[in-house]
Motif scaffolding. Sequence first.
Motif, PDB file in Angstrom:
ATOM      1  N   LEU A 165       0.711  -1.289  -0.044  1.00 25.08           N
ATOM      2  CA  LEU A 165      -0.038   0.088   0.029  1.00 25.08           C
ATOM      3  C   LEU A 165       0.739   1.166  -0.016  1.00 25.08           C
ATOM      4  CD1 LEU A 165      -2.605   1.199   0.077  1.00 25.08           C
ATOM      5  CD2 LEU A 165      -2.724   1.120   2.555  1.00 25.08           C
ATOM      6  N   ALA A 166       1.948   1.103   0.752  1.00 22.55           N
ATOM      7  CA  ALA A 166       2.806   2.600   0.650  1.00 22.55           C
ATOM      8  C   ALA A 166       3.356   2.803  -0.558  1.00 22.55           C
ATOM      9  CB  ALA A 166       4.009   2.218   1.587  1.00 22.55           C
ATOM     10  N   GLU A 167       3.652   1.656  -1.345  1.00 29.42           N
ATOM     11  CA  GLU A 167       4.252   1.904  -2.565  1.00 29.42           C
ATOM     12  C   GLU A 167       3.301   2.382  -3.545  1.00 29.42           C
ATOM     13  OE1 GLU A 167       6.887  -0.436  -5.990  1.00 29.42           O
ATOM     14  OE2 GLU A 167       6.936  -1.268  -4.080  1.00 29.42           O
ATOM     15  N   LEU A 168       1.961   1.905  -3.435  1.00 28.48           N
ATOM     16  CA  LEU A 168       0.676   2.289  -4.421  1.00 28.48           C
ATOM     17  C   LEU A 168       0.565   3.844  -3.906  1.00 28.48           C
ATOM     18  CD1 LEU A 168      -1.867  -0.243  -4.003  1.00 28.48           C
ATOM     19  CD2 LEU A 168      -0.501   0.236  -6.245  1.00 28.48           C
ATOM     20  N   ASN A 169       0.615   4.147  -2.720  1.00 30.36           N
ATOM     21  CA  ASN A 169       0.222   5.645  -2.427  1.00 30.36           C
ATOM     22  C   ASN A 169       1.615   6.366  -3.000  1.00 30.36           C
ATOM     23  OD1 ASN A 169      -2.052   5.833  -0.906  1.00 30.36           O
ATOM     24  ND2 ASN A 169      -1.219   4.750   0.811  1.00 30.36           N
ATOM     25  N   GLU A 170       2.831   5.950  -2.971  1.00 32.96           N
ATOM     26  CA  GLU A 170       3.943   6.802  -3.745  1.00 32.96           C
ATOM     27  C   GLU A 170       3.637   7.014  -5.052  1.00 32.96           C
ATOM     28  OE1 GLU A 170       8.809   6.749  -3.549  1.00 32.96           O
ATOM     29  OE2 GLU A 170       7.974   5.217  -2.432  1.00 32.96           O
ATOM     30  N   LYS A 171       3.323   5.773  -5.829  1.00 36.29           N
ATOM     31  CA  LYS A 171       3.408   5.847  -7.296  1.00 36.29           C
ATOM     32  C   LYS A 171       2.110   6.796  -7.585  1.00 36.29           C
ATOM     33  CE  LYS A 171       2.994   3.078 -11.110  1.00 36.29           C
ATOM     34  NZ  LYS A 171       3.130   1.459 -11.620  1.00 36.29           N
ATOM     35  N   PHE A 172       1.170   6.767  -7.126  1.00 34.10           N
ATOM     36  CA  PHE A 172      -0.071   7.445  -7.485  1.00 34.10           C
ATOM     37  C   PHE A 172      -0.339   8.911  -6.681  1.00 34.10           C
ATOM     38  CE2 PHE A 172      -1.136   3.303  -8.759  1.00 34.10           C
ATOM     39  CZ  PHE A 172      -1.285   3.512  -9.867  1.00 34.10           C
ATOM     40  N   ASN A 173       0.642   9.228  -5.627  1.00 35.13           N
ATOM     41  CA  ASN A 173       0.477  10.416  -4.782  1.00 35.13           C
ATOM     42  C   ASN A 173      -0.782  10.424  -3.994  1.00 35.13           C
ATOM     43  OD1 ASN A 173       1.593  12.807  -3.782  1.00 35.13           O
ATOM     44  ND2 ASN A 173       0.647  13.929  -5.375  1.00 35.13           N
ATOM     45  N   THR A 174      -1.157   9.322  -3.726  1.00 33.93           N
ATOM     46  CA  THR A 174      -2.493   9.160  -2.715  1.00 33.93           C
ATOM     47  C   THR A 174      -2.323   8.849  -1.665  1.00 33.93           C
ATOM     48  OG1 THR A 174      -2.391   6.964  -3.554  1.00 33.93           O
ATOM     49  CG2 THR A 174      -3.932   8.271  -5.040  1.00 33.93           C
ATOM     50  N   SER A 175      -3.351   8.984  -0.716  1.00 31.86           N
ATOM     51  CA  SER A 175      -3.205   8.673   0.620  1.00 31.86           C
ATOM     52  C   SER A 175      -4.147   7.567   1.231  1.00 31.86           C
ATOM     53  CB  SER A 175      -3.343   9.791   1.543  1.00 31.86           C
ATOM     54  OG  SER A 175      -4.581  10.448   1.316  1.00 31.86           O
ATOM     55  N   ILE A 176      -4.340   6.434   0.299  1.00 33.21           N
ATOM     56  CA  ILE A 176      -5.205   5.534   0.456  1.00 33.21           C
ATOM     57  C   ILE A 176      -4.829   4.835   1.813  1.00 33.21           C
ATOM     58  CG2 ILE A 176      -6.113   3.232  -0.273  1.00 33.21           C
ATOM     59  CD1 ILE A 176      -5.363   4.344  -3.073  1.00 33.21           C
ATOM     60  N   THR A 177      -5.861   4.589   2.686  1.00 31.62           N
ATOM     61  CA  THR A 177      -5.677   3.811   4.071  1.00 31.62           C
ATOM     62  C   THR A 177      -5.994   2.427   3.786  1.00 31.62           C
ATOM     63  OG1 THR A 177      -7.958   4.745   4.661  1.00 31.62           O
ATOM     64  CG2 THR A 177      -6.036   5.913   5.336  1.00 31.62           C
TER      65      THR A 177
END
Length: 240
Positions: A165-177
């Motif tokens: 999830l941390a890598e997804l958030n970094e890749k998409f510049n999101t803050s998904i929990t």
Amino acid sequence: MTNSNSIRKNIKACLFDMDGLLLNTEDIYTITANEALKKYGKGPFTWDVKMRMQGLPGPEAGAVAVKHYDLPCTVQEYMDLNAQLQNDYWGKSAFLPGAKELIQYLKSKNIPIALCTSSDKSKLNKKTDHLKDVFELFDVIVTGDDSRIPKGKGKPFPDVWIAGLAELNEKFNTSITSDECLVFEDGKIGVTSGMSFGAFVIWVPHPESYGVLGDTDAFLNGKGELVKSLELFDATQFGL
């Protein structure tokens, strides 16, 4: 089946296990485990033992087998033998029903997707080299030997999902929990790790495992849903 009132509608990402969920590799593990045990005059490899090993990193899974069957070898020797046997089978790995279609569907909907597997990178490549066209659809792939997963913190700990999830958030510049994620798993250990992560878990057990699953509703405790096949998973009930 979990009460529909607990189903989450705010899902923003999907994280997947691989072995036994997307690919038929759990069946390959069973075949090679039986071949390895036979060389030691032991076996058969049964589902009560397999259930304790599913989703564990290689050394931990190997330790379960060596101890349960009282094998006259070290864990590393057992793992090396299994690896030799498995190399003859990985090229035959194939998608389980509905798996490829679900990945393609989520990609078409621009839903961030991550593969979070206990397999190390080398074994992942052997299992998926001939299936790259689909596995390349994943936005993120985290393997069991990822440096972000501390030693001893594989499943049932949630670290592999946290890293994904941390890598997804970094890749998409999101803050998904984590509570905005679905985790897809086949093994009980993986389901435990997904629930500990805080996601809603879609549990797809192997058809032959039902006799040793126990009370699945009590186990999920409103934190997931059991489906018999990814073919039967309804993404729309989660707003996907």
